[in-house]
Design an enzyme around this catalytic site. Structure first.
Site, PDB file in Angstrom:
ATOM      1  N   HIS A   8       0.836  -1.210   0.000  1.00 46.53           N
ATOM      2  CA  HIS A   8       0.000   0.000   0.000  1.00 46.53           C
ATOM      3  C   HIS A   8       0.870   1.259   0.000  1.00 46.53           C
ATOM      4  O   HIS A   8       2.037   1.237   0.422  1.00 46.53           O
ATOM      5  CB  HIS A   8      -0.929   0.018   1.223  1.00 46.53           C
ATOM      6  CG  HIS A   8      -0.197   0.017   2.530  1.00 46.53           C
ATOM      7  ND1 HIS A   8       0.379   1.148   3.059  1.00 46.53           N
ATOM      8  CD2 HIS A   8       0.074  -0.980   3.408  1.00 46.53           C
ATOM      9  CE1 HIS A   8       0.953   0.863   4.211  1.00 46.53           C
ATOM     10  NE2 HIS A   8       0.792  -0.435   4.445  1.00 46.53           N
ATOM     11  N   GLU A  86      -1.857  -7.367   7.305  1.00 46.70           N
ATOM     12  CA  GLU A  86      -0.574  -7.170   7.975  1.00 46.70           C
ATOM     13  C   GLU A  86      -0.529  -7.986   9.263  1.00 46.70           C
ATOM     14  O   GLU A  86      -1.568  -8.449   9.751  1.00 46.70           O
ATOM     15  CB  GLU A  86      -0.378  -5.677   8.282  1.00 46.70           C
ATOM     16  CG  GLU A  86       0.967  -5.311   8.884  1.00 46.70           C
ATOM     17  CD  GLU A  86       2.173  -5.701   8.029  1.00 46.70           C
ATOM     18  OE1 GLU A  86       2.383  -6.920   7.820  1.00 46.70           O
ATOM     19  OE2 GLU A  86       2.923  -4.796   7.614  1.00 46.70           O
TER      20      GLU A  86
END
Length: 195
Positions: A8, A86
């Protein structure tokens, strides 16, 4: 089949060096620009609407995914995969280094700077995270005849590349995690593509 692995874009937490884990913060203006540049590069490499996108469901990855999907012309071809999230850092999600060391004195002593993430109270271990990332990668490889774009996170990207290339743990945890480049995975090779 090619896999394009994207981290990202920069987030507000990244900009102030606050660890996100599985909590979230939005992309900065720079992060939105990074995502758009990666999207344009991916469109040139994959062709308009030709790749299927797999994304972590966390907000910063989804925001990056939306920008990239717009750039490459994906209308219907996005899968949100929790296995791409994550690392869960438990009690340390959303904290700065100072806050961790102040509230949990000595807990990171003696741990390598690439290893300490896996020792957070209530957080994921390296083995648990590797298992879930491996399952996601295998699912993506089995489902796709066409190119796949994976949008995830820093530690997730390291582990995914480590699994893909059968790297040892120490080497895996030291892989770079740029936000202005992505990786092309094909035939066991991994190439960095700058944007």
């Amino acid at each position: 089949m090619s896999i394009y692995l994207v981290r990202h874009g920069q987030t507000e937490f990244n900009a102030v060096q606050r660890w996100q884990g599985q909590v979230d913060s939005p992309l900065t203006e720079l992060g939105r620009q990074q995502a758009a540049r990666m999207g344009r590069k991916l469109a040139a490499l994959t062709g308009t609407g030709e790749a299927h996108v797999f994304s972590s469901p966390l907000g910063r990855a989804r925001q990056t995914c939306e920008i990239i999907a717009r750039e490459i012309g994906v209308i219907d071809g996005i899968t949100l995969d929790p296995g791409l999230m994550e690392i869960g850092m438990g009690a340390w999600d959303g904290m700065t280094d100072y806050e961790i060391d102040h509230e949990y004195p000595g807990m990171r002593d003696g741990l390598d700077r690439h290893e300490w993430f896996f020792h957070a109270p209530g957080g994921e271990t390296f083995e648990r995270m590797t298992d879930r990332v491996t399952r996601s990668l295998e699912t993506i490889k089995q489902r796709q005849a066409r190119d796949a774009i994976i949008i995830c996170h820093g530690i997730t990207s390291r582990i995914l590349r480590g699994v893909y290339a059968s790297l040892p743990k120490d080497e895996t945890l030291r892989l770079e995690v740029p936000q202005d480049a992505f990786f092309h995975l094909r035939h066991g090779d991994i190439a960095r593509i700058d944007c």
